[in-house]
Motif scaffolding. Sequence first.
Motif, PDB file in Angstrom:
ATOM      1  N   GLU A   1       0.806  -0.937  -0.191  1.00 53.51           N
ATOM      2  CA  GLU A   1      -0.184   0.181   0.081  1.00 53.51           C
ATOM      3  C   GLU A   1       0.921   1.478   0.304  1.00 53.51           C
ATOM      4  O   GLU A   1       0.662   2.123  -0.580  1.00 53.51           O
ATOM      5  CB  GLU A   1      -0.656   0.081   1.455  1.00 53.51           C
ATOM      6  CG  GLU A   1      -2.102  -1.332   1.142  1.00 53.51           C
ATOM      7  CD  GLU A   1      -2.758  -0.925   2.492  1.00 53.51           C
ATOM      8  OE1 GLU A   1      -3.097   0.007   3.408  1.00 53.51           O
ATOM      9  OE2 GLU A   1      -3.820  -1.932   2.279  1.00 53.51           O
TER      10      GLU A   1
ATOM     11  N   GLU B   1       1.487   1.925  -4.066  1.00 52.52           N
ATOM     12  CA  GLU B   1       0.951   1.961  -4.671  1.00 52.52           C
ATOM     13  C   GLU B   1       1.321   3.244  -4.234  1.00 52.52           C
ATOM     14  O   GLU B   1       0.051   4.004  -5.365  1.00 52.52           O
ATOM     15  CB  GLU B   1      -0.265   1.656  -3.997  1.00 52.52           C
ATOM     16  CG  GLU B   1      -1.595   1.484  -4.657  1.00 52.52           C
ATOM     17  CD  GLU B   1      -1.623   0.576  -5.919  1.00 52.52           C
ATOM     18  OE1 GLU B   1      -1.199   0.545  -6.608  1.00 52.52           O
ATOM     19  OE2 GLU B   1      -2.452   2.188  -6.509  1.00 52.52           O
ATOM     20  N   ALA B   2       0.343   4.257  -2.943  1.00 49.75           N
ATOM     21  CA  ALA B   2       0.463   5.782  -2.533  1.00 49.75           C
ATOM     22  C   ALA B   2       0.912   6.416  -3.295  1.00 49.75           C
ATOM     23  O   ALA B   2       1.202   7.360  -3.523  1.00 49.75           O
ATOM     24  CB  ALA B   2       0.779   5.659  -1.394  1.00 49.75           C
TER      25      ALA B   2
ATOM     26  N   GLN C   1       0.702   6.703  -6.805  1.00 54.11           N
ATOM     27  CA  GLN C   1      -0.204   7.359  -7.297  1.00 54.11           C
ATOM     28  C   GLN C   1      -0.255   8.730  -7.188  1.00 54.11           C
ATOM     29  O   GLN C   1      -0.209   9.526  -8.044  1.00 54.11           O
ATOM     30  CB  GLN C   1      -1.496   7.636  -5.872  1.00 54.11           C
ATOM     31  CG  GLN C   1      -2.521   5.752  -5.857  1.00 54.11           C
ATOM     32  CD  GLN C   1      -3.215   5.984  -7.548  1.00 54.11           C
ATOM     33  OE1 GLN C   1      -3.296   6.870  -8.820  1.00 54.11           O
ATOM     34  NE2 GLN C   1      -3.586   4.949  -7.983  1.00 54.11           N
TER      35      GLN C   1
ATOM     36  N   GLU D   1       5.174  -3.136 -10.393  1.00 51.20           N
ATOM     37  CA  GLU D   1       4.571  -4.381 -10.105  1.00 51.20           C
ATOM     38  C   GLU D   1       4.467  -5.402  -8.980  1.00 51.20           C
ATOM     39  O   GLU D   1       3.553  -6.266  -9.011  1.00 51.20           O
ATOM     40  CB  GLU D   1       5.105  -4.643 -12.045  1.00 51.20           C
ATOM     41  CG  GLU D   1       4.296  -3.857 -13.008  1.00 51.20           C
ATOM     42  CD  GLU D   1       5.446  -3.593 -13.922  1.00 51.20           C
ATOM     43  OE1 GLU D   1       6.522  -4.830 -13.535  1.00 51.20           O
ATOM     44  OE2 GLU D   1       5.085  -3.704 -15.384  1.00 51.20           O
ATOM     45  N   ARG D   2       5.332  -5.545  -8.946  1.00 54.57           N
ATOM     46  CA  ARG D   2       5.454  -6.594  -7.841  1.00 54.57           C
ATOM     47  C   ARG D   2       4.298  -6.368  -6.680  1.00 54.57           C
ATOM     48  O   ARG D   2       3.909  -7.353  -6.090  1.00 54.57           O
ATOM     49  CB  ARG D   2       7.198  -6.804  -7.252  1.00 54.57           C
ATOM     50  CG  ARG D   2       7.878  -8.101  -7.718  1.00 54.57           C
ATOM     51  CD  ARG D   2       9.090  -7.815  -7.634  1.00 54.57           C
ATOM     52  NE  ARG D   2      10.003  -6.901  -7.566  1.00 54.57           N
ATOM     53  CZ  ARG D   2      10.966  -6.443  -6.969  1.00 54.57           C
ATOM     54  NH1 ARG D   2      10.983  -7.432  -5.604  1.00 54.57           N
ATOM     55  NH2 ARG D   2      11.837  -5.286  -7.179  1.00 54.57           N
TER      56      ARG D   2
ATOM     57  N   ARG E   1       1.930  -4.789  -6.859  1.00 49.12           N
ATOM     58  CA  ARG E   1       0.312  -5.170  -6.939  1.00 49.12           C
ATOM     59  C   ARG E   1       0.318  -6.442  -7.423  1.00 49.12           C
ATOM     60  O   ARG E   1      -0.962  -6.759  -6.911  1.00 49.12           O
ATOM     61  CB  ARG E   1      -0.209  -3.942  -8.379  1.00 49.12           C
ATOM     62  CG  ARG E   1      -0.759  -2.826  -8.120  1.00 49.12           C
ATOM     63  CD  ARG E   1      -0.825  -1.854  -9.386  1.00 49.12           C
ATOM     64  NE  ARG E   1      -1.442  -0.514  -9.257  1.00 49.12           N
ATOM     65  CZ  ARG E   1      -1.449  -0.196 -10.507  1.00 49.12           C
ATOM     66  NH1 ARG E   1      -1.653  -0.492 -11.083  1.00 49.12           N
ATOM     67  NH2 ARG E   1      -1.566   1.159  -9.988  1.00 49.12           N
TER      68      ARG E   1
END
Lengths: 333, 757
Positions: free
Chosen positions: B643, B646-647, B650, B698-699, B701
């Motif tokens: 996460e 991911e943050a 974004q 990618e890893r 996700r």
Amino acid sequence: MSQLEPDPTTTDATDRGASLDHVLQVSSRLATAMNSVIEGKQPVVRTAITVLLAEGHLLVEDVPGVGKTLLAKTLGRCIDASVRRVQFTPDLLPSDITGVSVYNQDVRDFEFRPGAIFANVVVGDEINRASPKTQSALLESMEEAQVTVDGTTYVLPRPFIVMATQNPIEMEGTYPLPEAQRDRFMARISMGYPSARSELEMLDVHGGASPLEHLSPVTDAATVQAMVLAVRQVHASPAVRQYIVDLAAATRTSSALRLGASPRATLHLLRASRAHAALAGRDHVLPDDVQQMAVPVLAHRLMPTGETQMARRSAADVLTDLLQRVRVPAPSR
Amino acid sequence: MSRLRPLDALLAALATLAVTLPLSGLFAPAGAWVRPSVLLVVVVALVGVGLRSLATARPLVVLGQLVALVLSGALLHGRGHLLGGVLPSRETGEAIGILLGEAYTVVTTYAAPAPSERGVVVAVSLLVGLTAVVVDGLAVTYRSPAVAGIPLLAAFLASATNTSTGLAAWYVVPPALCWLALVATQGVSSLRAWGGTPTRDGRSDPAGSFGSLARGVGLVALAAAVVVPGLVPHLPTTFVADGLARGDGRGNGSGPVLLSTSIDVARDLADQSDAEVLRYRTSASEPVPLRVGLLDTYRGGRWSAADDVTFVPPDNALPGPAADGDVERTTERIEVLDSGIAVPQVALPATAVGSPFPTGTWRLTVSGVPELTSRVPEYTAEYTDLEPTPEQFGSFSDLDRSAGDLRVDPDAEDAVEALLADVVEESDADTPFEVAVAIQDRLRSTAYSYSEELAEETAAGQRSEEPLVRFLETRTGYCVQFSSAMIMAARAAGIPARMAVGYLPGTVDGDERVVIASDAHAWPELYFPRLGWTRFEPTPGARTGLAPSYTREVGPATDNALPVPTPSATSSAPTPDRPQEDVPAGDTADDVGTVDTGLADVVARSWPTVAGVAAVLVLAALTPLGAWLARRRARRRARDDAERVEAEWQSLLLGLGDVGYVPSEGATPRETSRQITRAAYLTPEEQEAFGRVVDTLERARYARPGADLPEVAEDARTVRRGAVGRRRRLDRARALLLPEEGRRHWRSLVGRRRDEG
């Protein structure tokens, strides 16, 4: 039944399949061998290998003389496995494909004579020349990987791949595959004409003898089966599955398409993407894999609307547009 | 219908009339010129509609309008000079020419509002009619309403910039509305002409979809045009053409300058012209103002000079200061290189000595002001810079009440007495010097503000006709008011006082100083027996700089006392008995003190501007702050590495989006990096960093949970810096000030609040 579900608890190497490194090694050997015969068609070769590892069947569709049959035969030759070639003609009977029970005088009983389909690699040449009845016999066995004759079920050997060629130009006296049956093929590829350079090279190298003669197998059926099992282990995250479903849904709602992708297509796309990831040496599927496989896996199942056809856009064009529009889902929180 | 366009013609006429609104402030009474102007505009519009209906070629329509304008203008203004009572002739032309000449005289002679004489009426109405022809021709006949904005704007500016006061912001609304309506009607009609295919919801009007957007843009622009001038500090009034409509008898600013010493000092002192008046060199580090004249009689709100008797000075020498010999002094030199001041006036420091002018070229007034009899453009003089101690100013009993005028204006007496009592009480002053300094400091304090425009009313809405009383009520004015107030207060305290007019020391230009017309200044001189007439400076420092040095270091109660000046090699060295020795002030401390006072002064006087700027700064910082908060929140809320990555991703995407790098909708992370690498010309290092970010993402996700995920924040920063750094400065500034991440943060907060509510 050979449609085994992978069992995560077993640790046996043969059950779990080969390691990814092994998959990569063997597949690159396979690709090298095939490329030595089919000049300048690396993407086509790669797709063919992907379909082989994804337990699918391949439809090769193109004008005559570009090497459709050669591709199929080359793949068969590269694997040390049983290879059967069927030349489809209008008078070919379903029993020629599946086999037939013949009364044996010696044992005074019916004896099953396996048809052309009982092989690891089946090359179906000009599949659209056979009668629909014969075609459907082939396609049924393709789907189910088994043949039932006179109430007895015979399981087909593993690995099993049907590579059918079809000529879209010369339509007279042919029975083009109906959409429902095209759906059974995991992927459709077109050979396309070779580049001028490849063609020239082809004249130099293969001017004399058939290139296939010097080709020796680089792997065997057991290894390919192990690779297939390894591919099944490739991880497809929920986000990727979601992406595949979204793509399929987009084909169904697109106003440019009369017929969208079937659930079977969704399944095929996931399997093909797994194989594609494995061929890249990855143990997980990326949306990029899905995008790479989407056109070969989906395009032949989609039917453009009349308007789209009048605009000279093919299903593949529509699909490419959709790929650019459908959002790649991020993992949900 | 399509050629007639009566609605467009009406709007064009209205727009033309709307831009003449500010003229009402220029020429009074307005009634005189409004009627003929409206008449001519109507004639032009009607003729336009008529000619267009006859399908005449476009140039002919404009020509026809011009002819109509001339004919109707002649009918209106040239009656009695017409051929057969109808046709204009040479005589008509001459008559109108004379009238226009009159108008020119009026415009160059009178300050606004100028009288609406006959010539003015003719000139204004013809100009308005001409504007109408141009606007109608462009907007309606040639169908380019946007271009018609240029003549409209030109006409508006010509009238707006020549009103001597700022124009109320709403003046812009009627012309802007008319023009926008003109643009809109033609835009809609031309869009409709496209036809177009019916859209899905069945509408076939392409104008409709743009209409709401256009209306929104128009309204926002209009609102901004009204609001923004209210927020922006008013710049000093400048004029498009010097001398136009604000004539003062001095022509257009070039040529010799004469300060009026009798009629209206205020007008001269409010002169904003930057015409050069004087160029000089001086040896003084802190130059003194140059005095030109003296005024000692205040009557009816105006200062005037006493009827001074002049005489030929004995020995051809200036009298010099009347101070006792024991007052400390330094002698400075001033070398005037080029004086543009008209005879008989001449600019010299008040304490000039010696014989700067050739014999016979000048006389001296009884008050001690030299007057030239013939022009002397270059002269050199010495002057004495007095540095009296507070004791030398003497006590109240020493004052010589007969030395000068002690009359306080009866109308202003109460207000002045009140000011004096207040100041004396507050400062506890008990010598004339302390009283004078206390008055000066009060006037220089932040309670009063300097403005070249006098406030019309006090905050309470009272309005006084007497300028001095009004100044004491509104506490806003310029040097004349400040000086008058100090003079009257000093006189009320029994100290003789008079007003000196002249010029501030001007600005440094190399080793020279340049005085321009707007440096004109007035200051009080107070009479002390042992010192003679002594200069004070009640006008705030923003204009005049520091007060005279001898007034700066006294008194326990002089809260606003300015710090001690920096003693420098050219000025006198401090002597042990001077009180400033006690002040622990080094050079830098002085400078800082001065700056601080100046800054505080500026802040106090312009607090709305300062508050506005502060508010703008806070608002500007709001969105970047939101972005920062959003990033922090995302990082904190991340439950695992995936996460967090991911943050970070974004945030990176939003940051790149701010400068216009937006990947295609269906792009995978890899494809995103490819597209942005291509668009932003990332360097190999940045590409590698991007590759690492994408790989980790990618890893995070797509790989099996539990994969090893390195920290990517640094790599993401590298990519963002690289990509953003290659954008234009404007884009970068926008990305910095209005990051999408910050906007989303505040929106989400607002949304949550609403949901909770």
